[in-house]
Design a protein around this motif. Structure first.
Motif, PDB file in Angstrom:
ATOM      1  N   ALA A  13       9.068  10.908  -4.185  1.00  0.00           N
ATOM      2  CA  ALA A  13       7.809  10.884  -3.438  1.00  0.00           C
ATOM      3  C   ALA A  13       7.168   9.506  -3.416  1.00  0.00           C
ATOM      4  N   ALA A  14       7.535   8.644  -4.351  1.00  0.00           N
ATOM      5  CA  ALA A  14       6.915   7.316  -4.437  1.00  0.00           C
ATOM      6  C   ALA A  14       7.464   6.383  -3.367  1.00  0.00           C
ATOM      7  N   ASP A  15       6.612   5.500  -2.869  1.00  0.00           N
ATOM      8  CA  ASP A  15       7.038   4.488  -1.904  1.00  0.00           C
ATOM      9  C   ASP A  15       7.695   3.300  -2.611  1.00  0.00           C
ATOM     10  N   THR A  16       7.206   2.993  -3.806  1.00  0.00           N
ATOM     11  CA  THR A  16       7.692   1.842  -4.564  1.00  0.00           C
ATOM     12  C   THR A  16       7.871   2.243  -6.017  1.00  0.00           C
ATOM     13  N   THR A  17       8.943   1.762  -6.637  1.00  0.00           N
ATOM     14  CA  THR A  17       9.188   2.083  -8.045  1.00  0.00           C
ATOM     15  C   THR A  17       9.516   0.812  -8.820  1.00  0.00           C
ATOM     16  N   ALA A  71       0.854  -1.183   0.000  1.00  0.00           N
ATOM     17  CA  ALA A  71       0.000   0.000   0.000  1.00  0.00           C
ATOM     18  C   ALA A  71       0.892   1.235   0.000  1.00  0.00           C
ATOM     19  N   GLY A  72       0.372   2.316  -0.541  1.00  0.00           N
ATOM     20  CA  GLY A  72       1.152   3.536  -0.680  1.00  0.00           C
ATOM     21  C   GLY A  72       1.152   3.966  -2.130  1.00  0.00           C
ATOM     22  N   LEU A  73       2.086   4.811  -2.496  1.00  0.00           N
ATOM     23  CA  LEU A  73       2.174   5.294  -3.879  1.00  0.00           C
ATOM     24  C   LEU A  73       3.261   4.525  -4.618  1.00  0.00           C
ATOM     25  N   ALA A  74       2.904   3.975  -5.775  1.00  0.00           N
ATOM     26  CA  ALA A  74       3.851   3.206  -6.583  1.00  0.00           C
ATOM     27  C   ALA A  74       3.949   3.807  -7.978  1.00  0.00           C
ATOM     28  N   ILE A 111      11.795  -6.438 -15.028  1.00  0.00           N
ATOM     29  CA  ILE A 111      11.237  -5.379 -14.184  1.00  0.00           C
ATOM     30  C   ILE A 111      12.123  -5.269 -12.952  1.00  0.00           C
ATOM     31  N   ILE A 112      12.698  -4.096 -12.764  1.00  0.00           N
ATOM     32  CA  ILE A 112      13.558  -3.832 -11.611  1.00  0.00           C
ATOM     33  C   ILE A 112      12.733  -3.066 -10.590  1.00  0.00           C
ATOM     34  N   LEU A 113      12.721  -3.545  -9.360  1.00  0.00           N
ATOM     35  CA  LEU A 113      11.882  -2.959  -8.322  1.00  0.00           C
ATOM     36  C   LEU A 113      12.732  -2.484  -7.152  1.00  0.00           C
ATOM     37  N   THR A 114      12.299  -1.406  -6.542  1.00  0.00           N
ATOM     38  CA  THR A 114      12.899  -0.950  -5.293  1.00  0.00           C
ATOM     39  C   THR A 114      11.843  -0.164  -4.531  1.00  0.00           C
ATOM     40  N   GLY A 115      12.048   0.020  -3.251  1.00  0.00           N
ATOM     41  CA  GLY A 115      11.053   0.758  -2.476  1.00  0.00           C
ATOM     42  C   GLY A 115      11.395   0.829  -1.012  1.00  0.00           C
ATOM     43  N   ARG A 116      10.589   1.563  -0.279  1.00  0.00           N
ATOM     44  CA  ARG A 116      10.820   1.743   1.150  1.00  0.00           C
ATOM     45  C   ARG A 116      10.507   0.483   1.951  1.00  0.00           C
ATOM     46  N   CYS A 155      -3.214   1.174  -2.448  1.00  0.00           N
ATOM     47  CA  CYS A 155      -2.086   1.420  -3.340  1.00  0.00           C
ATOM     48  C   CYS A 155      -2.584   2.193  -4.552  1.00  0.00           C
ATOM     49  N   ILE A 156      -1.928   3.313  -4.851  1.00  0.00           N
ATOM     50  CA  ILE A 156      -2.181   4.040  -6.088  1.00  0.00           C
ATOM     51  C   ILE A 156      -0.970   3.807  -6.984  1.00  0.00           C
ATOM     52  N   LEU A 157      -1.199   3.155  -8.107  1.00  0.00           N
ATOM     53  CA  LEU A 157      -0.134   2.787  -9.023  1.00  0.00           C
ATOM     54  C   LEU A 157      -0.170   3.713 -10.239  1.00  0.00           C
ATOM     55  N   LEU A 158       0.908   4.456 -10.455  1.00  0.00           N
ATOM     56  CA  LEU A 158       1.010   5.402 -11.559  1.00  0.00           C
ATOM     57  C   LEU A 158       1.822   4.776 -12.690  1.00  0.00           C
TER      58      LEU A 158
END
Length: 380
Positions: A208-212, A43-46, A226-231, A180-183
């Motif tokens: 500003a995103a929690d997950t990218t 959950a959060g901004l992705a 797909i490369i992922l990273t996040g808080r 989760c808001i996925l942009l």
């Protein structure tokens, strides 16, 4: 908004004040991270960025279907949740065609709601999402495809400030309602050593995103990464291939696994040999011969030793020093505590060097060796 089960779970936790002491925080039980896709999408901004026409929308629609129906995503079991998919670059005809191809004869879920129009950020989008959540309290995921369609036109400040402001407005909404808001976003065409630097726009978006997520795919290729990273998750890479419009997982690697994978096999053999010997000194050519490694150039061995020293040698307690004579470069390995006279050597410990001048160091080492010979099995 939360499901009934999540509301009941949160009742067991204490509501935290805006300011809290470290002691109070350590004494207060908190709810765990809420995952839409366990280990991949909390959950959060992705932010999900990829090249134009790379298949982002196909993959995103499939993800929405899986979440709405509670079906596994790349080997991960997930909970069924209502999904709002704002597909702002498509028509209903195009979405219908994609759904036919993705679901076939299977039943589709009423928990996936699609929309092709919406206002922009600061122009009614936040209110529209809030109203949707009020009417669908079990919503877990809202997808905006694409971010460019809803960005504000604020030109009063810097691009970074504008990007951060836009994304932060949506992040606040995601945090407030536990969704989760996925942009969906694009990559710039310029190449970069770090894939995340290819995200179009300023660093304010990723900041500003929690997950990218960053998708990499060559045009017409059936494979993509797909490369992922996040808080809330460690950096990792998903290796996918497309089959009947669906992206299937071939392999998943964490950053640590990728780091270990980059180490040449012969380097592990060298480290094992030195570990067993306790100490060793000589040239790179002699070391390759002693270990029984063929097909590796001496200069490549010395480069790889430096590149992967902390990964391969340091955990074994191995020290490495190098000394340049007038004719060759000598390597010296020892286990920690094995050499009583290490402190008296005039050798160069390359683990302490950064941005060094080879010619200058070689000259200094030559002067040191002429003043005090470097003795050993292969000493000059």
């Amino acid at each position: 908004m939360y499901t009934k089960q999540e509301r009941m779970m949160q009742m067991t936790f204490t509501k935290l004040p805006k300011a809290i002491t470290a002691e109070e925080l350590l004494s207060t039980p908190l709810p765990p991270v809420k995952w839409i896709i366990p280990g991949l999408l909390p959950a959060g901004l992705a932010l999900f960025a990829g090249p134009s026409k790379a298949g982002k929308s196909w993959l995103t629609l499939w993800l929405c279907l899986q979440v709405a129906q509670g079906k596994p995503v790349w080997g991960r079991e997930i909970e069924s949740r209502t999904v709002l998919y704002l597909s702002l670059e498509d028509t209903l005809n195009r979405l219908q065609d994609r759904l036919f191809r993705l679901v076939g004869s299977e039943d589709t879920s009423e928990r996936l709601i699609l929309q092709t129009e919406c206002p922009g950020i600061g122009q009614g989008l936040e209110e529209q999402i809030t109203s949707f959540l009020y009417n669908h309290s079990d919503t877990g995921l809202v997808v905006i495809d694409t971010l460019q369609k809803v960005r504000s036109c604020d030109k009063s400040g810097s691009m970074y400030a504008s990007d951060y402001k836009d994304v932060s407005a949506l992040k606040s909404l995601a945090d407030k309602y536990g969704i989760c808001i996925l942009l969906i976003h694009h990559l710039r065409k310029q190449a970069a050593s770090d894939p995340f630097d290819q995200i179009s726009g300023s660093n304010g978006l990723m900041g500003a995103a929690d997950t990218t997520w960053v998708m990499q795919r060559k045009r017409t290729s059936k494979n993509a990464d797909i490369i992922l990273t996040g808080r809330d998750l460690d950096r990792r890479t998903l290796y996918l291939h497309e089959e009947n419009c669906i992206w299937l997982l071939d392999e998943e690697e964490t950053a640590e696994e990728q780091r270990l994978k980059a180490v040449p096999e012969y380097l592990w053999k060298v480290a094992e040999y030195v570990e067993q010997a306790g100490k060793w000194q000589g040239t790179a050519t002699e070391l390759l011969s002693a270990v029984g490694v063929d097909g590796v150039l001496p200069h490549m061995l010395t480069r790889k030793i430096v590149e992967h020293f902390d990964t391969v040698f340091t955990p074994k307690g191995i020290r490495y020093e190098t000394h340049r004579t007038s004719q060759t470069r000598l390597l010296k390995f020892s286990r920690s505590g094995n050499d009583a006279d290490d402190a008296n050597d005039a050798d160069i410990d390359i683990t302490q060097l950064s941005g060094w001048d080879i010619s200058k160091i070689a000259s200094q080492a030559s002067l040191a060796s002429s003043a005090k010979p470097w003795r050993g099995k292969y000493g000059a």
